[in-house]
Design a protein around this motif. Structure first.
Motif, PDB file in Angstrom:
ATOM      1  N   SER A  18       3.090  35.306   7.167  1.00 34.22           N
ATOM      2  CA  SER A  18       3.584  36.805   6.908  1.00 34.22           C
ATOM      3  C   SER A  18       4.610  37.298   7.974  1.00 34.22           C
ATOM      4  CB  SER A  18       2.417  37.824   7.051  1.00 34.22           C
ATOM      5  OG  SER A  18       1.772  37.773   8.261  1.00 34.22           O
ATOM      6  N   HIS A  19       5.264  38.205   7.823  1.00 32.76           N
ATOM      7  CA  HIS A  19       6.388  38.699   8.579  1.00 32.76           C
ATOM      8  C   HIS A  19       6.349  40.146   8.630  1.00 32.76           C
ATOM      9  CE1 HIS A  19       8.520  35.018   8.169  1.00 32.76           C
ATOM     10  NE2 HIS A  19       8.358  35.071   6.599  1.00 32.76           N
ATOM     11  N   ASP A  20       6.645  40.575   9.950  1.00 33.12           N
ATOM     12  CA  ASP A  20       6.892  41.856  10.419  1.00 33.12           C
ATOM     13  C   ASP A  20       8.318  42.498  10.668  1.00 33.12           C
ATOM     14  OD1 ASP A  20       4.335  42.789  10.321  1.00 33.12           O
ATOM     15  OD2 ASP A  20       3.943  42.115  12.255  1.00 33.12           O
ATOM     16  N   TYR A  21       8.943  42.496   9.385  1.00 34.95           N
ATOM     17  CA  TYR A  21      10.248  43.038   9.226  1.00 34.95           C
ATOM     18  C   TYR A  21      10.741  44.332   9.838  1.00 34.95           C
ATOM     19  CZ  TYR A  21      11.015  38.842   6.430  1.00 34.95           C
ATOM     20  OH  TYR A  21      10.899  37.705   5.788  1.00 34.95           O
ATOM     21  N   THR A  22      11.778  44.576  10.745  1.00 30.78           N
ATOM     22  CA  THR A  22      12.284  45.757  11.028  1.00 30.78           C
ATOM     23  C   THR A  22      12.990  46.359   9.978  1.00 30.78           C
ATOM     24  OG1 THR A  22      14.565  45.065  11.840  1.00 30.78           O
ATOM     25  CG2 THR A  22      12.455  44.986  13.284  1.00 30.78           C
TER      26      THR A  22
END
Length: 301
Positions: free
Chosen positions: A206-210
């Motif tokens: 998973s990713h935590d994109y800004t």
């Protein structure tokens, strides 16, 4: 036996765990690592783990070209593609995916379920839970009227292919900024083959994109849809699926007591839409600007 192909770049945060979990897999496999001039920490892990690595120049990396290189090097007829940050959840994760691929003769590729890392934020968690549900499905051309662009949705972060089928469509496209997996899946479906989503084969990814990263990512997606418009023309427009996702995201926030995040959702949605629209008009955007607003700036040589 199967071949497992993983492109790597500055992978030290994930590589030790990934290699350990691959060694724990019940399915025998050969491992093909293709590294794009990673930093010293990654190179040390390669040395300490005593794994063989194919090295290419960073400037030579391309999502399609690099994976086609792995395909050429693969010994076996079944080929699994992964990314360096996709961590198998169970020792039989690879086996479950391959079993799905072999469950029907018309299935050309299968992709697994991506679970959010435990520390993933709300928006990254929603993305994984929405796009990778707990129910498997086999997708064919007959589903295009109801699923639209989602019919060919898939991910090379964790996917398996029948090598012969992949070669029959010319391998992965080498002229696309991303989405080499979606392009191939669309070609399979239009040729009468099937692609399978296997919810039982799970990896953590998973990713935590800004907000800025979301804008850049959707710029690239817009570029991809424009580049591959001929292949994707039979599938419904991506904008309609984007609206459905926004509604699903709003429902998740409201049902989980996160209504305070609605302004942030609006901001992120606006960034995605503007990025996507600009990407779809990329032929009018100066190359110098493309390099600044793309997550894959090296693509714009």
């Amino acid at each position: 036996m199967v071949s497992v192909i993983i492109p790597t770049y500055n992978a030290s945060a994930f590589l030790p765990v990934l290699l350990r979990r691959l060694r724990e897999q019940t399915l025998p496999h050969e491992l093909i690592l293709i590294d794009s001039e990673s930093d010293e920490a990654t190179q040390s892990i390669f040395s300490n783990e005593k794994v063989e690595v194919i090295r290419i120049k960073k400037s030579e990396f391309n999502h399609g070209t690099t994976r086609n290189l792995g395909l050429e090097l693969a010994t076996y007829d079944t080929v699994i593609f992964m990314t360096q940050d996709a961590l198998p959840a169970f020792p039989d994760t690879l086996k479950r995916l391959v079993d799905m691929l072999n469950s029907r003769s018309d299935i050309a590729m299968a992709y697994g379920r991506q679970l959010p890392y435990p520390e993933t934020g709300v928006f990254g968690r929603i993305a994984r839970l929405t796009n990778y549900p707990p129910t498997s499905i086999i997708k064919t051309r007959a589903l295009i009227p109801t699923m639209g662009i989602k019919t060919c949705s898939c991910s090379n972060s964790f996917a398996v292919y029948k090598k012969a089928d992949l070669l029959s469509v010319g391998g992965f496209p080498t002229d696309t900024i991303l989405g080499e997996d979606v392009s191939v899946a669309a070609r399979f479906i239009l040729q009468g083959k099937a692609i399978a989503y296997c919810a039982e084969a799970e990896v953590y990814h998973s990713h935590d994109y800004t907000v800025t990263e979301e804008f850049k990512r959707y710029f690239d997606i817009g570029v991809f849809h424009q580049e591959q418009r001929v292949v994707l023309s039979e599938f419904t427009q991506a904008e309609s699926e984007g609206l459905k996702y926004v509604i699903q995201e709003w429902r998740y926030l409201s049902q989980n007591g996160s209504l305070a995040l609605l302004p942030a959702q609006l901001l992120r949605t606006t960034a995605k839409y503007l990025g996507y629209r600009l990407g779809s008009w990329e032929e009018y955007v100066p190359k110098s600007l493309k390099r600044r607003i793309s997550m894959h700036s090296s693509f714009w040589k």
